[in-house]
Design a protein around this motif. Structure first.
Motif, short mmCIF file in Angstrom:
data_model
loop_
_atom_site.label_atom_id
_atom_site.label_comp_id
_atom_site.label_asym_id
_atom_site.label_seq_id
_atom_site.Cartn_x
_atom_site.Cartn_y
_atom_site.Cartn_z
N GLU A 252 -36.94 4.12 44.64
CA GLU A 252 -35.60 4.60 44.96
C GLU A 252 -34.66 3.43 45.18
OE1 GLU A 252 -33.30 7.78 47.89
OE2 GLU A 252 -35.43 7.33 48.22
N ALA A 253 -35.13 2.41 45.90
CA ALA A 253 -34.30 1.22 46.12
C ALA A 253 -34.03 0.49 44.80
CB ALA A 253 -34.99 0.29 47.11
N LEU A 254 -35.01 0.48 43.94
CA LEU A 254 -34.87 -0.24 42.66
C LEU A 254 -33.90 0.46 41.72
CD1 LEU A 254 -36.13 -2.64 40.95
CD2 LEU A 254 -37.61 -0.89 39.94
N LEU A 255 -33.95 1.79 41.66
CA LEU A 255 -33.27 2.54 40.61
C LEU A 255 -32.03 3.32 41.06
CD1 LEU A 255 -36.40 3.98 38.75
CD2 LEU A 255 -34.91 2.14 37.96
N SER A 256 -31.84 3.48 42.35
CA SER A 256 -30.70 4.29 42.79
C SER A 256 -29.38 3.57 42.57
CB SER A 256 -30.85 4.68 44.26
OG SER A 256 -30.91 3.52 45.08
N GLY A 257 -29.41 2.25 42.55
CA GLY A 257 -28.24 1.45 42.24
C GLY A 257 -28.52 0.56 41.05
N ASP A 258 -28.07 -0.68 41.14
CA ASP A 258 -28.24 -1.60 40.01
C ASP A 258 -29.22 -2.71 40.30
OD1 ASP A 258 -26.79 -3.11 41.81
OD2 ASP A 258 -25.36 -3.88 40.33
N LEU A 259 -30.09 -2.55 41.31
CA LEU A 259 -31.03 -3.62 41.64
C LEU A 259 -31.92 -3.96 40.46
CD1 LEU A 259 -32.23 -5.58 43.66
CD2 LEU A 259 -33.71 -3.73 44.49
N TRP A 260 -32.41 -2.94 39.74
CA TRP A 260 -33.28 -3.20 38.58
C TRP A 260 -32.56 -4.07 37.56
CZ3 TRP A 260 -32.09 -1.92 33.54
CH2 TRP A 260 -31.03 -1.03 33.34
N LEU A 261 -31.27 -3.82 37.37
CA LEU A 261 -30.50 -4.56 36.37
C LEU A 261 -30.21 -5.97 36.85
CD1 LEU A 261 -29.12 -4.41 33.61
CD2 LEU A 261 -27.08 -3.50 34.77
N ARG A 262 -29.85 -6.12 38.11
CA ARG A 262 -29.59 -7.45 38.66
C ARG A 262 -30.84 -8.33 38.58
NH1 ARG A 262 -28.71 -6.99 44.18
NH2 ARG A 262 -28.72 -4.71 44.30
N ASN A 263 -31.97 -7.76 38.95
CA ASN A 263 -33.21 -8.53 38.93
C ASN A 263 -33.60 -8.92 37.51
OD1 ASN A 263 -33.36 -8.36 41.67
ND2 ASN A 263 -35.14 -7.02 41.74
N ALA A 264 -33.48 -7.97 36.58
CA ALA A 264 -33.86 -8.24 35.19
C ALA A 264 -32.92 -9.27 34.57
CB ALA A 264 -33.84 -6.94 34.39
N ARG A 265 -31.65 -9.16 34.84
CA ARG A 265 -30.70 -10.13 34.28
C ARG A 265 -30.96 -11.53 34.81
NH1 ARG A 265 -25.00 -6.63 34.56
NH2 ARG A 265 -25.20 -5.66 32.49
N GLN A 266 -31.32 -11.64 36.08
CA GLN A 266 -31.62 -12.94 36.65
C GLN A 266 -32.84 -13.56 35.99
OE1 GLN A 266 -30.05 -14.92 38.59
NE2 GLN A 266 -31.63 -16.44 39.10
N ALA A 267 -33.91 -12.77 35.85
CA ALA A 267 -35.13 -13.28 35.21
C ALA A 267 -34.85 -13.69 33.77
CB ALA A 267 -36.22 -12.22 35.27
N ASN A 268 -34.10 -12.87 33.04
CA ASN A 268 -33.78 -13.18 31.65
C ASN A 268 -32.91 -14.43 31.54
OD1 ASN A 268 -35.14 -10.83 31.04
ND2 ASN A 268 -33.35 -9.69 30.38
N ALA A 269 -31.93 -14.53 32.43
CA ALA A 269 -31.04 -15.70 32.39
C ALA A 269 -31.82 -16.99 32.65
CB ALA A 269 -29.92 -15.53 33.41
N MET A 270 -32.79 -16.92 33.54
CA MET A 270 -33.59 -18.10 33.82
C MET A 270 -34.52 -18.42 32.64
SD MET A 270 -32.45 -19.28 36.62
CE MET A 270 -30.88 -18.66 35.92
N GLY A 271 -34.98 -17.39 31.94
CA GLY A 271 -35.75 -17.63 30.72
C GLY A 271 -34.92 -18.37 29.68
N ALA A 272 -33.67 -17.94 29.51
CA ALA A 272 -32.77 -18.60 28.55
C ALA A 272 -32.47 -20.03 29.00
CB ALA A 272 -31.47 -17.80 28.42
N ARG A 273 -32.27 -20.23 30.29
CA ARG A 273 -31.97 -21.57 30.81
C ARG A 273 -33.17 -22.50 30.58
NH1 ARG A 273 -28.23 -23.58 34.54
NH2 ARG A 273 -28.86 -25.52 35.60
N LEU A 274 -34.38 -21.99 30.81
CA LEU A 274 -35.56 -22.81 30.62
C LEU A 274 -35.74 -23.20 29.16
CD1 LEU A 274 -38.11 -24.16 31.62
CD2 LEU A 274 -39.27 -21.94 31.55
N ALA A 275 -35.56 -22.23 28.27
CA ALA A 275 -35.69 -22.54 26.84
C ALA A 275 -34.69 -23.61 26.42
CB ALA A 275 -35.50 -21.27 26.02
N ALA A 276 -33.46 -23.49 26.91
CA ALA A 276 -32.43 -24.47 26.56
C ALA A 276 -32.74 -25.84 27.16
CB ALA A 276 -31.07 -23.98 27.04
N ALA A 277 -33.32 -25.84 28.36
CA ALA A 277 -33.58 -27.10 29.06
C ALA A 277 -34.68 -27.93 28.41
CB ALA A 277 -33.93 -26.82 30.52
N VAL A 278 -35.65 -27.26 27.79
CA VAL A 278 -36.79 -28.01 27.22
C VAL A 278 -36.70 -28.16 25.71
CG1 VAL A 278 -38.30 -27.23 29.10
CG2 VAL A 278 -38.25 -25.94 26.95
N ARG A 279 -35.75 -27.47 25.10
CA ARG A 279 -35.69 -27.42 23.64
C ARG A 279 -35.65 -28.80 22.99
NH1 ARG A 279 -34.15 -23.11 20.77
NH2 ARG A 279 -33.19 -22.20 22.64
#
Length: 356
Positions: A252-279
């Motif tokens: 309920e805490a994850l899905l009733s608002g946008d927590l799921w989206l905030r968390n997923a976007r953060q993880a994805n953004a860090m994945g993109a940052r890591l790929a760019a940093a080591v490329r």
């Protein structure tokens, strides 16, 4: 209580390594007051049904379970008879990382398909979806896909719709392993139902642990005609939680608002940052496109061994020197920068590596 670990230490092995999001912890604390009826008859689990319907449609029926392996096994067993089989990619989690649970516990035959990127297509499905009516062959009944895949790749809504249309045309149903479905939806900027209900998926294993929950996943039946007996199978497979309110309150805490989206976007953004940093670090070769929160690279073996003494991560394919780095909802820019600096440091003085 004295901490037994360094709270500042971050790993890149799995998004399961991350802690629990504070909003999730608060939901558990709130649900802890007083008494509630056990085994899913609590008000939190009742509310969860409507919450999942809001994300996945009015037909969605939700069954919280303890972990992802159970969500997959319960889903697939509910979708198959004893003589039927599941078609999946050869890299699928149900095939490579669940200790044989679908076969041993579920008694389900898996027909695996080699794929270059972890994704099935209608044409690839047909390499195993045959022999209908042949009593000597397990009958193909379910197509199981993962989004994101185990190789970090994404299925688009159109790709999933094409798979579902093809499978349904063969008299088969479709299961989606969504342990990282939130990451896929965030990366594609689409609602959760666009990758599931609207595309024709019949049953979903919805993941929570990798995106901030303490524990808990869910079997979500989107097409009631595609699965039966989930409530009984959940008990038979030892996944009926007596204090289910603590799983449901987290969702309920994850899905009733946008927590799921905030968390997923953060993880994805860090994945993109890591790929760019080591490329552009000499000696690093990105072996796959980073589409969400997973980064795959090839490194010299000795560099991998030294780096693993400083940061925990997994070797994916030792034969070609491929490793996997996973980012989590709590990974920060500083974490990425420190890890990328360590990669560069360990590669200093290494002779040029030629990957064929």
């Amino acid at each position: 209580m004295i901490p037994r670990h360094d709270p500042a230490l971050k790993a890149f092995a799995s998004d399961n390594y991350a802690g629990v999001h504070p909003e999730i912890l608060q939901a558990i604390v709130t649900a802890n007051e007083g008494h509630q009826i056990s085994y899913g008859e609590d008000v939190y689990t009742e509310a969860l049904q409507d919450l999942f319907k809001r994300h996945f449609g009015d037909s969605a029926q939700t069954y919280p379970v303890f972990n992802g392996t159970a969500a997959n096994v319960v889903s697939l067993r509910a979708m198959t008879q004893q003589w039927e089989a599941v078609v999946c990619a050869d890299t699928a989690h149900i095939h490579t990382d669940e200790g044989g649970a679908p076969e041993v516990v579920g008694g389900i035959k898996l027909f695996t398909v080699p794929t270059p990127d972890g994704k099935l297509t209608p044409e690839l499905i047909d390499t195993q979806a045959w022999g209908f009516g042949d009593v000597h062959r397990a009958q193909p009944k379910v197509v199981s896909i993962s989004n994101t895949t185990e190789l970090g790749t994404l299925y688009t809504p159109d790709e999933i719709a094409a798979i579902c249309e093809h499978a349904h045309g063969l008299g088969m149903t479709v299961h989606l392993d969504g342990s990282r479905l939130t990451n896929a939806a965030a990366a594609l900027d689409v609602p959760l139902r666009a990758l599931t209900t609207d595309a024709g998926v019949d049953v979903l294993s919805f993941g929570g642990t990798k995106i901030g929950l303490l524990y808990g996943e869910a079997v979500v039946v989107l097409n009631p005609e595609a699965a039966s007996g989930v409530d009984y199978l959940r008990k038979t497979f030892m996944q009926l939680s007596s204090k289910m309110r603590f799983v449901s309150a987290q969702f309920e805490a994850l899905l009733s608002g946008d927590l799921w989206l905030r968390n997923a976007r953060q993880a994805n953004a860090m994945g993109a940052r890591l790929a760019a940093a080591v490329r552009d670090i000499p000696g690093v070769q990105l072996s796959r496109e980073a589409q969400a929160n997973a980064v795959f690279v090839r490194l010299p073996e000795d560099v991998t061994e030294r780096l693993q003494k400083r940061f925990r991560f997994y070797t994916w394919n030792a034969a070609i020197g491929e490793v996997r780095w996973m980012c989590s909802f709590d990974t920060t820019e500083a974490d990425i920068d420190a890890f990328a600096a360590a990669v560069a440091e360990e590669l200093q003085g290494e002779p040029p590596t030629s990957f064929s």
